[in-house]
Design an enzyme around this catalytic site. Sequence first.
Site, PDB file in Angstrom:
ATOM      1  CE  LYS A 118      21.386  79.805  37.010  1.00 23.75           C
ATOM      2  NZ  LYS A 118      20.827  79.657  35.631  1.00 23.75           N
ATOM      3  NE  ARG A 129      24.285  84.679  34.265  1.00 24.71           N
ATOM      4  CZ  ARG A 129      22.984  84.576  34.582  1.00 24.71           C
ATOM      5  NH1 ARG A 129      22.519  85.075  35.688  1.00 24.71           N
ATOM      6  NH2 ARG A 129      22.167  83.954  33.772  1.00 24.71           N
ATOM      7  NE  ARG A 170      13.387  79.870  30.363  1.00 25.06           N
ATOM      8  CZ  ARG A 170      14.551  79.963  31.007  1.00 25.06           C
ATOM      9  NH1 ARG A 170      14.653  79.547  32.245  1.00 25.06           N
ATOM     10  NH2 ARG A 170      15.620  80.443  30.410  1.00 25.06           N
ATOM     11  NE  ARG A 191      14.078  84.376  30.569  1.00 25.12           N
ATOM     12  CZ  ARG A 191      15.034  83.951  31.382  1.00 25.12           C
ATOM     13  NH1 ARG A 191      14.724  83.347  32.509  1.00 25.12           N
ATOM     14  NH2 ARG A 191      16.301  84.104  31.075  1.00 25.12           N
ATOM     15  NE  ARG A 204      19.839  83.257  28.153  1.00 29.70           N
ATOM     16  CZ  ARG A 204      18.637  82.676  28.191  1.00 29.70           C
ATOM     17  NH1 ARG A 204      17.922  82.567  27.096  1.00 29.70           N
ATOM     18  NH2 ARG A 204      18.163  82.232  29.319  1.00 29.70           N
TER      19      ARG A 204
HETATM   20  P1  AMP Z   1      18.738  84.725  34.230  1.00 23.92           P
HETATM   21  O1  AMP Z   1      17.296  84.927  34.519  1.00 23.92           O
HETATM   22  O2  AMP Z   1      19.553  84.472  35.471  1.00 23.92           O
HETATM   23  O3  AMP Z   1      18.989  83.691  33.169  1.00 23.92           O
HETATM   24  O4  AMP Z   1      19.278  86.113  33.646  1.00 23.92           O
HETATM   25  C1  AMP Z   1      18.749  86.652  32.459  1.00 23.92           C
HETATM   26  C2  AMP Z   1      19.738  87.665  31.869  1.00 23.92           C
HETATM   27  O5  AMP Z   1      19.965  88.726  32.811  1.00 23.92           O
HETATM   28  C3  AMP Z   1      21.130  87.123  31.565  1.00 23.92           C
HETATM   29  O6  AMP Z   1      21.189  86.456  30.308  1.00 23.92           O
HETATM   30  C4  AMP Z   1      21.950  88.407  31.586  1.00 23.92           C
HETATM   31  O7  AMP Z   1      21.733  89.177  30.431  1.00 23.92           O
HETATM   32  C5  AMP Z   1      21.321  89.150  32.760  1.00 23.92           C
HETATM   33  N1  AMP Z   1      21.962  88.793  34.050  1.00 23.92           N
HETATM   34  C6  AMP Z   1      21.374  88.189  35.117  1.00 23.92           C
HETATM   35  N2  AMP Z   1      22.242  88.020  36.127  1.00 23.92           N
HETATM   36  C7  AMP Z   1      23.429  88.527  35.685  1.00 23.92           C
HETATM   37  C8  AMP Z   1      24.732  88.623  36.249  1.00 23.92           C
HETATM   38  N3  AMP Z   1      25.001  88.154  37.479  1.00 23.92           N
HETATM   39  N4  AMP Z   1      25.702  89.222  35.509  1.00 23.92           N
HETATM   40  C9  AMP Z   1      25.449  89.693  34.277  1.00 23.92           C
HETATM   41  N5  AMP Z   1      24.254  89.606  33.668  1.00 23.92           N
HETATM   42  C10 AMP Z   1      23.248  89.031  34.357  1.00 23.92           C
END
Ligand code: AMP
Length: 182
Positions: free
Chosen positions: A13, A88, A125, A127, A138
Amino acid sequence: MKLLFIGPPGAGKGTQAGRVADRLGIPHISTGDMFRHHVAAGTELGKQVKAIMEAGDYVPDSITVAMLKERIAEDDAAGGFILDGFPRTIAQVEALDELIGEDGLDKVVLFRVDNDVLVERMLARGRADDNEETIRNRLNVYEEQTAPLIDLYRERGVLVEVDGVGEIDEITERVLAALGAD
Ligand code: AMP
């Protein structure tokens, strides 16, 4: 246009949000990217969230909502945006409703990808939060806390679903078609 891209970790996404945002001329707002910038820059916020992210847990709603609220108040977001990775949790949906109204989102795009493909993609990936144990966590946290949002937005009549498996270009076209923007 105000859009939300939703789906499990590794669904692509973020990649698609960047591409579609460019095509539509609206900003791509990723809370994950914002947190990663804070961690890389060593800010106070970055220090607060680093361990949480590395474990694959969610950052507390209060912190996330405050950061998002500031971001969507910026000038470039006035004409619309793509939210990627926010909301989320149900509490974040309620916070967003307060900011833009319950009917504020034009469309919510759900990316569908099978779990085995998600794990494969995340491992490739590489990361910081893409190791096997964190990936498992996750996916569980997503199922528990974020998957319920899908039904909520379906009930609101704004959900569209896109097959997230295939060539990157092809998926971008699917998203644009689902948005009626192709
Ligand atoms: P993402 O890049 O969207 O997969 O986000 C990476 C990490 O950032 C997630 O695994 C969470 O630890 C944190 N994170 C990102 N967006 C949120 C959110 N809306 N609420 C809580 N944690 C978030």
